[in-house]
Every structure is written in C-alpha cells, then in structure tokens.
Design an enzyme around this catalytic site. Sequence first.
Site, PDB file in Angstrom:
ATOM      1  N   ASP A  32      -7.680  21.621 -35.235  1.00  0.00           N
ATOM      2  CA  ASP A  32      -8.701  22.662 -35.123  1.00  0.00           C
ATOM      3  C   ASP A  32      -8.368  23.777 -36.123  1.00  0.00           C
ATOM      4  OD1 ASP A  32     -10.713  23.639 -32.485  1.00  0.00           O
ATOM      5  OD2 ASP A  32     -10.158  25.077 -34.033  1.00  0.00           O
ATOM      6  N   GLN A  95     -19.932  25.343 -25.946  1.00  0.00           N
ATOM      7  CA  GLN A  95     -19.984  24.383 -27.073  1.00  0.00           C
ATOM      8  C   GLN A  95     -20.612  25.059 -28.286  1.00  0.00           C
ATOM      9  OE1 GLN A  95     -22.214  20.732 -26.395  1.00  0.00           O
ATOM     10  NE2 GLN A  95     -21.290  19.751 -28.190  1.00  0.00           N
ATOM     11  N   HIS A 101     -16.733  16.500 -28.909  1.00  0.00           N
ATOM     12  CA  HIS A 101     -15.317  16.558 -29.291  1.00  0.00           C
ATOM     13  C   HIS A 101     -14.489  16.925 -28.079  1.00  0.00           C
ATOM     14  CE1 HIS A 101     -17.300  20.400 -30.075  1.00  0.00           C
ATOM     15  NE2 HIS A 101     -16.186  20.995 -29.703  1.00  0.00           N
ATOM     16  N   HIS A 103     -11.018  18.717 -26.997  1.00  0.00           N
ATOM     17  CA  HIS A 103      -9.894  19.561 -27.430  1.00  0.00           C
ATOM     18  C   HIS A 103      -8.620  19.062 -26.755  1.00  0.00           C
ATOM     19  CE1 HIS A 103     -12.315  23.064 -28.985  1.00  0.00           C
ATOM     20  NE2 HIS A 103     -13.218  22.549 -28.173  1.00  0.00           N
TER      21      HIS A 103
END
Length: 141
Positions: A32, A95, A101, A103
């Site tokens: 990230d 979001q 996705h 995390h």
Amino acid sequence: MKKEDCIFCKIAGGEIPSKTLYEDDRFRVILDLGPAARGHALILPKEHAENLYELPEETAAAVMVLAKRMAAVMRDRLNCDGLNLIQNNGEAAGQTVAHFHMHVIPRYKEDNQKIGWVPRETPPEELEAVKEQISFTKTEV
Ligand code: AMP
Ligand code: ZN
C-alpha cells in the site's frame, strides 16, 4: 475481465508499476502506498470485481487462503506483534478504490494506529430485533 480506467486493474495487470510482493495467475499482492504500518499490503485479484458482492466465491476463498499464508510470512519476517485483515465495501465503509482488495496489515505494539470502532450501548430488544432480521438458514445462502 479488466475494467477501463480502473487503477487496480492496471496495477494488477502490470501496466502501472507497483511494489509487488507476490504474483500468480489470479492475484498480485502489492505494498500500500499509504501504509497504516510497516508491511501494509493489498491483495488484488487480477479479474475486476468492484467489491465483495461482485467477487466470485472461488476468488473469495482463494483470497483468504493467500491472506493466511501471507500472515505467516509477515509474522516470521517482520516480527510483527499482530495483524489485521480489512476489506472495505462501499463509500460508507471507507472504500476509496472501486476494485476489490484485501488489506493485510501487520501490527506492532508501538504503531500508534487506531483501527476499530466505538462500541454502542444496545438494548437487548434491539439485539433481538436485528438477530431476527438477519438470521439465515443454509438454504438461504
Ligand atoms: P480502501 O480505502 O479500502 O479502498 O483502500 C484503498 C487503499 O489503496 C488505501 O490504503 C490507499 O493507500 C491504497 N492505494 C491507493 N492507490 C494506490 C496505489 N496506486 N498503489 C498502492 N496503494 C494504493
Ligand atoms: Zn479493476
């Protein structure tokens, strides 16, 4: 299928460079860019699905297996003290990128992050009402 103008489709497909930790035919795992903690990673399916509702069940299952394996790698190599799996669906849930996705966030005793919620006082009748509203049987799912 990829979606035009989807940044995570482009990253997952390798059109936009990323700090890739892992790649196979179905997934790319990247760091990230704005990590909550050291090692914060994102599991990106290569097939576009906007969110959990759209994600094929097979992919959903494979995401969890991959997350479990990554958790072991992170624990062993980063020596983290804990780990959060977080997956946001919809703006109301936080979001910001409309491509599913997961995390994977290693956590450290001194990371000073707050990931959580404020528990609300809830009367027993409200708990009962919501239980009635969202209980389900095997034939309904
Ligand atoms: P969410 O709020 O669950 O939609 O999370 C989106 C995450 O994607 C955030 O943690 C961002 O820091 C991260 N992010 C956005 N753009 C990129 C990018 N180009 N590369 C890596 N991470 C990104
Ligand atoms: Zn996409």
